[in-house]
Design a protein around this motif. Structure first.
Motif, PDB file in Angstrom:
ATOM      1  N   ASN A 404       0.829  -1.208   0.000  1.00  0.00           N
ATOM      2  CA  ASN A 404       0.000   0.000   0.000  1.00  0.00           C
ATOM      3  C   ASN A 404       0.866   1.262   0.000  1.00  0.00           C
ATOM      4  N   LEU A 405       1.958   1.234   0.769  1.00  0.00           N
ATOM      5  CA  LEU A 405       2.861   2.383   0.803  1.00  0.00           C
ATOM      6  C   LEU A 405       3.547   2.585  -0.551  1.00  0.00           C
ATOM      7  N   ALA A 406       3.932   1.453  -1.153  1.00  0.00           N
ATOM      8  CA  ALA A 406       4.645   1.537  -2.433  1.00  0.00           C
ATOM      9  C   ALA A 406       3.735   1.989  -3.572  1.00  0.00           C
ATOM     10  N   LEU A 407       2.434   1.670  -3.471  1.00  0.00           N
ATOM     11  CA  LEU A 407       1.488   1.962  -4.558  1.00  0.00           C
ATOM     12  C   LEU A 407       0.560   3.127  -4.215  1.00  0.00           C
ATOM     13  N   PHE A 408       1.073   4.050  -3.422  1.00  0.00           N
ATOM     14  CA  PHE A 408       0.395   5.325  -3.152  1.00  0.00           C
ATOM     15  C   PHE A 408      -1.022   5.149  -2.564  1.00  0.00           C
ATOM     16  N   ASN A 409      -1.117   4.222  -1.610  1.00  0.00           N
ATOM     17  CA  ASN A 409      -2.335   4.069  -0.796  1.00  0.00           C
ATOM     18  C   ASN A 409      -3.544   3.533  -1.560  1.00  0.00           C
ATOM     19  N   ILE A 410      -3.326   2.790  -2.629  1.00  0.00           N
ATOM     20  CA  ILE A 410      -4.491   2.271  -3.357  1.00  0.00           C
ATOM     21  C   ILE A 410      -5.193   1.143  -2.589  1.00  0.00           C
ATOM     22  N   TYR A 411      -4.485   0.543  -1.631  1.00  0.00           N
ATOM     23  CA  TYR A 411      -5.092  -0.499  -0.800  1.00  0.00           C
ATOM     24  C   TYR A 411      -5.433   0.027   0.604  1.00  0.00           C
ATOM     25  N   GLY A 412      -5.496   1.338   0.741  1.00  0.00           N
ATOM     26  CA  GLY A 412      -5.691   1.943   2.062  1.00  0.00           C
ATOM     27  C   GLY A 412      -6.950   1.481   2.767  1.00  0.00           C
ATOM     28  N   ARG A 413      -8.062   1.476   2.040  1.00  0.00           N
ATOM     29  CA  ARG A 413      -9.336   1.076   2.662  1.00  0.00           C
ATOM     30  C   ARG A 413      -9.318  -0.405   3.037  1.00  0.00           C
ATOM     31  N   LEU A 414      -8.791  -1.253   2.152  1.00  0.00           N
ATOM     32  CA  LEU A 414      -8.715  -2.688   2.437  1.00  0.00           C
ATOM     33  C   LEU A 414      -7.815  -2.950   3.636  1.00  0.00           C
ATOM     34  N   TYR A 415      -6.659  -2.279   3.654  1.00  0.00           N
ATOM     35  CA  TYR A 415      -5.726  -2.467   4.764  1.00  0.00           C
ATOM     36  C   TYR A 415      -6.353  -2.046   6.087  1.00  0.00           C
ATOM     37  N   ALA A 416      -7.056  -0.924   6.106  1.00  0.00           N
ATOM     38  CA  ALA A 416      -7.697  -0.437   7.331  1.00  0.00           C
ATOM     39  C   ALA A 416      -8.772  -1.408   7.802  1.00  0.00           C
ATOM     40  N   ASP A 417      -9.555  -1.957   6.856  1.00  0.00           N
ATOM     41  CA  ASP A 417     -10.633  -2.890   7.209  1.00  0.00           C
ATOM     42  C   ASP A 417     -10.064  -4.184   7.779  1.00  0.00           C
ATOM     43  N   LEU A 418      -9.035  -4.742   7.121  1.00  0.00           N
ATOM     44  CA  LEU A 418      -8.442  -5.995   7.593  1.00  0.00           C
ATOM     45  C   LEU A 418      -7.714  -5.802   8.930  1.00  0.00           C
ATOM     46  N   THR A 419      -7.096  -4.650   9.104  1.00  0.00           N
ATOM     47  CA  THR A 419      -6.423  -4.355  10.373  1.00  0.00           C
ATOM     48  C   THR A 419      -7.428  -4.278  11.507  1.00  0.00           C
ATOM     49  N   ARG A 420      -8.552  -3.626  11.229  1.00  0.00           N
ATOM     50  CA  ARG A 420      -9.608  -3.519  12.251  1.00  0.00           C
ATOM     51  C   ARG A 420     -10.116  -4.900  12.647  1.00  0.00           C
ATOM     52  N   LYS A 421     -10.332  -5.783  11.674  1.00  0.00           N
ATOM     53  CA  LYS A 421     -10.827  -7.135  11.968  1.00  0.00           C
ATOM     54  C   LYS A 421      -9.792  -7.952  12.747  1.00  0.00           C
ATOM     55  N   TYR A 422      -8.525  -7.822  12.342  1.00  0.00           N
ATOM     56  CA  TYR A 422      -7.460  -8.554  13.032  1.00  0.00           C
ATOM     57  C   TYR A 422      -7.348  -8.086  14.486  1.00  0.00           C
ATOM     58  N   ASN A 423      -7.343  -6.788  14.685  1.00  0.00           N
ATOM     59  CA  ASN A 423      -7.234  -6.243  16.041  1.00  0.00           C
ATOM     60  C   ASN A 423      -8.420  -6.656  16.907  1.00  0.00           C
ATOM     61  N   PHE A 424      -9.597  -6.740  16.289  1.00  0.00           N
ATOM     62  CA  PHE A 424     -10.792  -7.139  17.037  1.00  0.00           C
ATOM     63  C   PHE A 424     -10.676  -8.579  17.535  1.00  0.00           C
ATOM     64  N   ILE A 425     -10.213  -9.467  16.652  1.00  0.00           N
ATOM     65  CA  ILE A 425     -10.061 -10.870  17.036  1.00  0.00           C
ATOM     66  C   ILE A 425      -9.025 -11.018  18.151  1.00  0.00           C
ATOM     67  N   MET A 426      -7.903 -10.319  18.022  1.00  0.00           N
ATOM     68  CA  MET A 426      -6.869 -10.404  19.042  1.00  0.00           C
ATOM     69  C   MET A 426      -7.336  -9.798  20.361  1.00  0.00           C
ATOM     70  N   TYR A 427      -8.153  -8.753  20.263  1.00  0.00           N
ATOM     71  CA  TYR A 427      -8.729  -8.141  21.468  1.00  0.00           C
ATOM     72  C   TYR A 427      -9.630  -9.147  22.188  1.00  0.00           C
ATOM     73  N   LEU A 428     -10.490  -9.839  21.416  1.00  0.00           N
ATOM     74  CA  LEU A 428     -11.363 -10.851  22.024  1.00  0.00           C
ATOM     75  C   LEU A 428     -10.541 -11.956  22.679  1.00  0.00           C
TER      76      LEU A 428
END
Length: 494
Positions: A404-428
């Motif tokens: 995402n950093l290399a391609l000027f944030n074109i995966y920004g929304r996907l990365y944010a969504d997957l990060t949120r889901k990962y953090n939620f699972i680890m939080y649980l």
């Protein structure tokens, strides 16, 4: 112990003050009493509100309007509203204040004169609650209710709902015994509640002096609660402050008849008033529904350890029976209400039933399509679970971050969504680790004695007040009661 003949009859002409009535368990308690004993004199329901009108509005919206009350509504038909107006009264108050925040003098005098039983069911059950809030409600709040109880002229019983996990992070058999003031699970026995209160005030003052945002203050107070709890041997601020609540009321009870109910993990009703009613995500429900939504593909949990789940209606039955059994007895009685000793359920059964249920009755995603699930893998240690999550989720996630950093944030929304889901699972996983890997069982000898007393006394309504965990068929409960209840009442899917 009083002779148990007719439990419902013992509630006739009684007035009961109930705290925490907008909470999950207290709702079921209120409904039960009104249904089994319509000749109860009155239920005074303490509601956090500024005035009587606001209290009634909140009670109607958050309690009476719930589907939980449909059986009671059917019983009374067109007379339901008039029945409720006669039997219940919403009391505007606040457990953070003296005299429970009841401002109206004549109403306060009426309650002190008329009430026979006080049931303190109020609590903040969030495991990582702000330390100042958890202390104020779970510990000091319980003590304030006891202080109010001492001013009630004819009180016969003080019923307090705690949690079995006041035992802390220990292993082996947990006994139904009181917690002494200052006693800690790690054996230090140097807990000073007054010192904890001073610490909270000091931390808040320093945060406010720094001018931090409310979100930062909340995060700091949550972290403080978890840190203090674990330093003494409790898994979280909830169990920690509930233990302090028991200490305080144990010290201040004097000759007050006291029953402490310690339930384990409370989940959907088994049978009463109907199977499967639940409200919000409980402890196990959060993990199960994350699996059903396709977010969680494995379960952390040792297959050799029991997961102590108890249906909510059984807890309520134990509450009613115990307060009747020990009315007017100036002593303390403690009851574990759980299943790990009499009828343990293994994590493997919970996981296997989840796979079979959601394979046959899949949840629907936002697009309306069925969510497919795979058979979950059980990780018997948290370290193994974290390694799995890191290899299959976190490492690819970090790869996506670099792309995402290399391609000027074109995966920004996907990365944010997957990060949120990962953090939620680890939080649980972090939050519920002390429960799914709890290496102990809760002795319920006192509770078993109460059940035996019911049988010996020939209680007419023994089935109506059953809280014997041996009757639970776990596969049937999961497949036909619990999981369908989660889908219907929490996910709102049919």
């Amino acid at each position: 112990m009083a002779t148990l003949n007719s439990i419902a009859q013992s509630l006739k002409n009684k007035s009961i003050l109930i705290t925490g009535c907008t909470g999950f368990l207290a709702k079921i308690f209120v409904e039960k009493i009104l249904r089994v004993q319509p000749q109860v004199t009155r239920l005074y329901l303490l509601v956090r509100a500024s005035d009587a009108k606001s209290a009634k509005h909140r009670l109607d919206k958050q309690v009476i309007s719930k589907e939980l009350f449909r059986v009671l509504k059917d019983m009374h038909g067109d007379g339901f509203d008039s029945f409720l107006s006669e039997k219940i009264r919403a009391i505007a108050g606040d457990m953070a204040m003296e005299d429970l925040g009841i401002q109206e003098f004549h109403l306060k005098e009426e309650i002190m004169k008329e009430v026979d039983i006080i049931a303190n069911v109020a609590a903040t059950t969030t495991f990582d609650e702000r330390y100042d809030i958890a202390l104020d409600i779970n510990a000091l709040g319980a003590d304030r209710v006891m202080a109010f109880a001492h001013r009630c002229h004819k009180l016969q019983m003080f019923l307090h709902v705690s949690t079995a996990y006041v035992c802390g992070s220990k292993s082996g058999a947990m006994l139904e015994k009181p917690i002494r003031m200052g006693e800690t699970p790690n054996g230090q026995n140097n807990l000073d509640i007054e010192a904890e209160l001073r610490l909270v005030k000091k931390e808040l003052k320093e945060l406010q002096a720094r001018g931090v945002e409310k979100t930062e203050e909340t995060a700091a107070m949550k972290e403080l609660g978890l840190k203090r709890a674990r330093s003494f041997g409790w898994p979280n601020s909830y169990a920690f402050t509930k233990a302090m609540g028991e200490m305080l009321i144990g010290e201040s009870k004097r000759d007050m008849p006291l029953v402490i109910i310690r339930p384990t993990i409370i989940e959907a009703t088994l049978a009463d008033p109907f199977p499967g009613w639940i409200e919000g995500f409980r402890t196990a429900g959060s993990i199960i529904m994350s699996y059903g939504k396709g977010r969680l593909k494995c379960f952390p949990g040792n297959v050799n350890l029991p997961l102590d789940v108890i249906p909510a209606d059984m807890v309520v039955n134990a509450m009613v029976v115990s307060m009747v059994a020990h009315s007017r007895q100036s002593a303390s009685f403690i009851y574990h209400v759980g299943t790990s000793k009499q009828n343990p359920v293994r994590t493997s059964i919970i996981a296997d039933c989840a796979y079979r249920y959601f394979s046959r009755s899949p949840l629907k995603g936002k697009d309306g399509k069925a969510i497919s699930v795979r058979k979950p893998f059980l990780y018997t240690s948290m370290d193994d679970f974290k390694k799995y999550m890191n290899f299959y989720y976190n490492m690819p996630l970090q790869g996506l971050r670099l792309a995402n950093l290399a391609l000027f944030n074109i995966y920004g929304r996907l990365y944010a969504d997957l990060t949120r889901k990962y953090n939620f699972i680890m939080y649980l996983a972090e939050l519920y680790e002390p429960y799914v890997f709890f290496d102990g069982s809760f002795d319920d000898s006192n509770a078993e004695g109460l059940r035996m007393a019911m049988k010996a006394g020939g209680v007419e309504e023994a089935g109506l007040f059953d809280f014997d965990p041996k009757c639970i068929n776990w596969e049937e409960y999961c497949m036909k009661v619990y999981y369908p209840g989660l889908v219907r009442y929490v996910m709102m899917q049919k």
